[in-house]
Design an enzyme around this catalytic site. Structure first.
Site, short mmCIF file in Angstrom:
data_model
loop_
_atom_site.label_atom_id
_atom_site.label_comp_id
_atom_site.label_asym_id
_atom_site.label_seq_id
_atom_site.Cartn_x
_atom_site.Cartn_y
_atom_site.Cartn_z
N SER A 184 17.71 97.09 -146.89
CA SER A 184 16.48 96.78 -146.16
C SER A 184 16.10 95.31 -146.35
CB SER A 184 15.37 97.73 -146.62
OG SER A 184 14.26 97.64 -145.78
N ASP A 209 16.86 103.26 -142.10
CA ASP A 209 16.82 102.38 -143.27
C ASP A 209 17.79 102.85 -144.35
OD1 ASP A 209 15.79 101.22 -145.87
OD2 ASP A 209 14.38 100.32 -144.48
#
Length: 807
Positions: free
Chosen positions: A520, A653
C-alpha cells in the site's frame, strides 16, 4: 408591537411624501389664474399663490401650454427665488432635448439631483438621469469634461462608477469626453470603473489608448492595484486584456503584491497568467516576493504550484518561512515546508525560523520546523540558540513546555564561549548533570527536571550522535532487504525513519538496499526509492497529496489518487524500466475465492516448483508481466484499501494479506535464489544478511468491553449486540491487517534462526491516526513522536547504519 411599529413608519413615510414641498405634481395652469407671476424663465414660471400664501414653481409643458408640473411649493419667498434660479439654470437642456423628461417620476428625480448636488453641471446631472437624448444638447456637450464640483470628477467618472455603458458611449462618441482627467483624489475614469460593477464599462474605456489606464492616484494605486485590492477578478481580467501594465510600482509594490496582501487569489492568478515574471517581483519597501505576502495556505500553495522560489529572501534576508512564523501562520508554514522551504535558513540577525517560533507559544509550529529538519543548536548573530530564546519567554508554563520539548529529542544545555557571556556562568552550567555531553544515560523527561538554573543558560540541542562518515563498498557480499508496512498517510512515519537512516549514513536509501518490499503506502514509497526520489521530497509530496486525495467522504474518488501516481511515476513507465534495487509490491487478487497474494515486481518472477495452492479448474486471467506492468497501476493496485478506494480492477489492497510484507519478501527472495541455482546461476546468488522492517506507527492499545454477538431478547440486549458486532468487526479488520505482534515475532525468529540481522523500527504513537488523516497538526505530532523514537533508539540506529555500510 412590531406590526404597529411598521404601520407607524409607513404612515410617516406617506405623510412626508405628501407634505414634501418639492414633490413634483402635474397641474393645470387654469388653477393659477388668480396667482401673480413673479418671474418667468423659458418654460419655468414662479407664481405667488395669494390664497395659500405660497410660491409655486411651474414647468409649462412645451407640448401643451395649458398644463404643466409644479416643481415646488414654498412658504418662503427667498427660498423660492433661490430654487427657481437654480432650476431655471439647469432644467432647460433636459426638457429641450427629450420628451422623456416631461413625466412626474423623471422630473422628481431630476429636481432632487439638482437640489442634492448644487455643484454639478448639467452633464453630471444627465449622467445620473440616464436619458441618452440629452447628450446631444449643445450645453450638455460643452460641460463633458468639467470638474467643477466638490469631488472634482467629470461626468465620465460618474458614468463609470454607475456602470452605465450606454451613457459612456454617448459621452465618448458625441461629447468627446477625455479619459485621463483626474479627480481630487487623482483617480481617472478607469479607477471609477473598477469600483463599479460593470466590466463592460472598463472594456469600452480600454478600446481607446489612454494614459488613464495606468495612471496612479494620490495613494499611488493604478486601476489594476485598486482592482486587486477590492478583489474584482473580472475587472483585473479586463484591465490586463486592455494592456494594463503589471510592473507599475505602488506604495506596497506591484499589483501582484496588492493581490497577495488582500488574499485575492483570482486576481493574483490573472496577473501571473498574463506575466509569469510577476511571481518573482520584489516590493520596494521590504524587497519581498509575492510569497512573503501570502497570508494563508491557499495563496502560498497557488504561488508555489506556479514555480515561485520558496527560499527567496527579502531585503532583510528573511524567507517567506521566516515571515509566516513571525505572523504565527501555521497553515502557511506547513505549505512552505511541504514545498521544500529550508527550515534552517538564516535570516535577519542570523535567526532561523526556529528562533522566531520559540517566542510564538505555538508547539505545533516548533514541532513542524524540527521535524522538517530545523537544527535546534544553530546560534544567531548574537550567539543565541533557539533554546535560549525559549528560556527567555516570560510565561513560565510556556518556557518549561518548550524546553521540555527540546529535551525529548536530546537537547543538552551548556554555555558556549561567546562574547557577552561570562566564563564563570559557563563553567557552572557545564558541571550541571543536565548539561553533560555524555548521552549514555539521558535524564528522564519530566517537567520536574527543569529547575530555574536550567532555564537561563544558552542551550545546545541534540546533534545526530550516530552520524557516520564512512561509505559503503559498492561490491557487497550480502544482500540487504527493506520492508515497508502499509498504513495510508501514516507512511510519513516511514519517510521520517528513512530520512534519519539516510542522514546517519550519508547514503541514499536506494544504495543501501538490494531488495525493497512494500504494501500500500509502503509500496508507493518502495517505487519512490526505485525511481531515486528523495525522502525529503516524498515527505512534502505526502503532505500535499493528502489534501488532493482525501476529499469528500469514503470511499474516495480514485481519480485524484491515480493522477497523483501518474504525475510522480509517469503515465507510461513500466516496472522493469528501472531494475535496481529489486522491488516487490503486494496486492490482493480478489477475482477468486480464497483470494491470493500477488507481487508486482520489477524483475521476472521465479518459476514455481511447488504445486499450486488450489486446483485451477476455473479460467482465470493471468497477471500482467513485469515488462508490461505500468508503475502507477501497480501502486494503485497495492493501495486499493477497501472502503477507502474502489478496487483497481481485480486487485484489492495488499494489506489484506500482507500489511507487513517481511515474511513474504523473504520467501520471495528465497524462491528467487533457488530458481537462480536451478538455472545454473548460483554464482549470482547472495545471502541475505540484513532485514530492516519499518512500520507506520503503533496505535495505543485500548480496552474493549464487549465483542459478544448473540440473538437478543430485549432492546437492551439488541443494543449490546449491535455494539458487540461493531467492535468485533473492527477487531477482525485489525487482526487481518496488524503489521506488529506475532508478524514481527515470526520474522525476528526466522531471521535469528538463519543468522540474519533483523531490525524492526516502529514508533509508538500517542493516539490512533486514521489512514486518511488530513490534519497537519495531527500528522506533525506523529512525526514528532517519530523523532523522539529515533533519539531514544539512537544506539539501534547506529548499529543498523554500521551494518548497512559494512562490505
Amino acid at each position: 408591537m412590531q406590526f404597529f411599529g411598521r404601520l407607524v413608519n409607513t404612515l410617516s413615510s406617506v405623510t412626508n411624501l405628501f407634505s414634501n414641498p418639492f414633490r413634483v405634481k402635474e397641474v393645470s395652469l387654469t388653477d393659477y389664474v388668480s396667482s401673480e407671476r413673479v418671474r418667468e424663465e423659458g418654460q419655468l414660471i414662479l407664481l405667488q399663490n395669494v390664497s395659500n400664501r405660497t410660491w409655486d414653481c411651474v414647468l409649462v409643458s412645451p407640448r401643451n401650454p395649458q398644463s404643466g408640473f409644479r416643481l415646488f411649493q414654498l412658504e418662503s419667498e427667498a427660498d423660492a427665488l433661490v430654487n427657481f434660479q437654480q432650476f431655471s439654470s439647469q432644467l432647460p437642456p433636459f426638457y429641450e432635448s427629450s420628451v422623456q423628461v416631461l413625466h412626474v417620476e423623471v422630473l422628481q428625480h431630476l429636481t432632487d439631483l439638482i437640489r442634492n448636488h448644487p455643484s454639478w453641471t448639467v452633464t453630471h446631472l444627465a449622467v445620473e438621469l440616464g436619458i441618452r437624448e440629452c447628450f446631444h444638447h449643445s450645453r450638455i456637450i460643452s460641460c463633458a469634461n468639467s470638474t467643477e464640483n466638490e469631488e472634482g470628477c467629470t461626468p465620465l467618472h460618474l458614468a463609470c462608477r454607475k456602470g452605465d455603458s450606454e451613457i459612456l458611449v454617448e459621452l465618448v462618441q458625441y461629447c468627446h469626453a477625455q479619459m485621463d482627467v483626474t479627480d481630487n483624489k487623482g483617480e481617472t475614469a478607469f479607477h471609477y470603473a473598477v469600483q463599479g460593477d460593470n466590466p463592460q464599462v472598463l472594456q469600452l474605456l480600454g478600446k481607446n489608448a489612454s494614459a488613464g489606464l495606468n495612471q496612479v492616484n494620490n495613494q499611488g494605486l493604478t486601476p489594476l492595484h485598486l482592482a486587486c485590492k477590492m478583489g474584482k477578478q473580472e475587472m483585473v481580467r479586463v484591465l490586463l486584456l486592455c494592456n494594463a501594465r503589471c510592473n507599475i510600482m505602488g506604495p506596497g509594490g506591484f499589483p501582484i503584491h496588492t493581490a497577495m496582501k488582500f488574499s485575492q487569489k483570482g486576481c493574483a492568478e490573472m496577473i501571473i497568467s498574463m506575466d509569469s515574471n510577476q511571481i518573482h517581483s520584489k516590493d520596494p519597501r521590504y524587497g519581498a516576493s509575492p510569497l512573503h505576502w501570502a497570508k494563508n495556505a491557499e495563496m502560498a500553495r497557488m504561488l508555489l504550484k506556479r514555480g515561485c522560489d520558496v527560499d527567496s529572501t527579502s531585503s532583510s534576508g528573511n524567507t517567506a518561512l521566516h515571515v509566516a512564523v513571525m505572523r504565527n501562520r501555521f497553515d502557511c508554514v506547513m505549505v512552505l515546508l511541504t514545498y521544500g522551504a529550508n527550515a534552517g535558513a538564516r535570516g535577519e540577525h542570523g535567526n532561523t525560523p526556529l528562533h522566531l517560533a520559540m517566542s510564538k507559544d505555538n508547539m505545533e509550529m516548533v514541532k513542524a520546523l524540527i521535524v522538517f529538519g530545523a537544527e535546534v543548536d544553530t546560534p544567531n548573530d548574537f550567539g543565541e540558540t533557539p533554546a535560549l530564546i525559549a528560556s527567555k519567554i516570560s510565561k513560565l508554563i510556556t518556557r518549561k513546555a518548550l524546553l521540555t520539548l527540546l529535551k525529548t529529542v536530546g537537547a543538552d544545555h551548556h554555555f558556549p564561549i561567546i562574547q557577552g557571556v561570562s566564563t564563570e556562568q559557563g563553567s557552572a552550567a557545564a558541571t550541571h548533570p543536565l548539561f553533560s555531553l555524555d548521552r549514555t544515560q539521558p535524564p528522564a523527561i519530566s517537567l520536574n527536571n527543569l529547575e530555574l538554573q536550567d532555564l537561563m543558560p544558552i542551550s545546545r540541542a541534540r546533534k545526530p550522535a550516530f552520524i557516520l562518515s564512512s561509505m559503503r563498498d559498492e561490491k557487497r557480499s550480502h544482500d540487504h532487504l527493506l520492508c515497508l508496512d502499509g498504513g495510508g498517510v501514516k507512511g510519513l512515519v516511514i519517510i521520517q525513519l528513512l530520512i534519519a537512516i539516510e542522514k546517519a549514513s550519508g547514503v541514499a536509501t536506494k544504495d543501501l538496499f538490494d531488495w525493497v518490499a512494500g504494501t500500500s503506502t509502503g509500496g508507493i514509497l518502495a517505487l519512490a526509492i526505485l525511481h531515486s526520489k528523495s525522502m525529503a521530497y516524498m515527505r512534502g509530496v505526502y503532505f500535499r497529496m493528502k489534501d488532493e486525495v482525501f476529499r469528500g467522504s469514503r470511499p474516495y474518488e480514485s481519480g485524484p489518487l491515480e493522477e497523483f501516481l501518474k504525475r510522480e511515476f509517469g503515465e507510461h513507465t513500466k516496472m522493469t524500466d528501472v531494475k535496481k534495487p529489486k522491488v516487490m509490491l503486494t496486492g490482493t487478487l480478489s477475482d477468486r475465492q480464497p483470494a491470493e497474494l500477488h507481487l508486482f515486481r520489477n524483475y521476472d518472477a521465479p518459476e514455481a516448483v511447488r504445486e499450486p495452492r488450489c486446483n485451477q479448474n476455473i479460467n482465470l486471467k493471468p497477471p500482467t508481466q513485469p515488462a508490461d506492468q505500468l508503475v502507477w497501476r501497480a501502486a494503485r493496485s497495492s493501495g486499493a484499501a477497501p472502503t477507502y478506494f474502489r478496487p483497481n480492477g481485480r486487485f484489492l489492497d495488499g494489506g489484506l494479506l500482507a500489511n507487513n510484507p517481511t515474511l513474504d519478501a523473504m520467501t520471495e527472495i528465497h524462491e528467487y535464489n533457488q530458481d537462480m541455482i536451478r538455472k545454473g546461476q548460483g554464482n549470482k546468488v547472495k545471502k541475505l544478511s540484513i532485514v530492516v522492517s519499518l512500520g507506520t506507527g503503533k496505535s495505543p492499545q485500548v480496552p474493549v468491553t464487549c465483542v459478544d454477538v448473540f440473538r437478543p431478547s430485549n432492546p437492551w440486549e439488541l443494543a449490546k449486540t449491535v455494539f458487540g458486532a461493531k467492535e468485533l468487526g473492527k477487531m477482525v479488520v485489525d487482526c487481518c491487517t496488524d503489521p506488529d505482534g506475532r508478524a514481527v515475532d515470526r520474522a525476528r525468529a526466522w531471521c535469528e534462526m538463519v543468522g540474519i540481522q533483523y531490525f524492526r523500527l516502529n514508533p509508538q504513537l500517542g493516539s490512533d491516526i486514521m489512514l486518511d488523516e488530513v490534519s497537519d497538526a495531527v500528522l506533525v505530532n506523529a512525526l514528532w513522536e517519530t523523532e523522539v523514537y529515533i533519539y531514544e533508539h539512537r544506539e539501534e540506529f547506529q548499529k543498523l547504519v554500521q551494518l548497512l555500510l559494512s562490505p
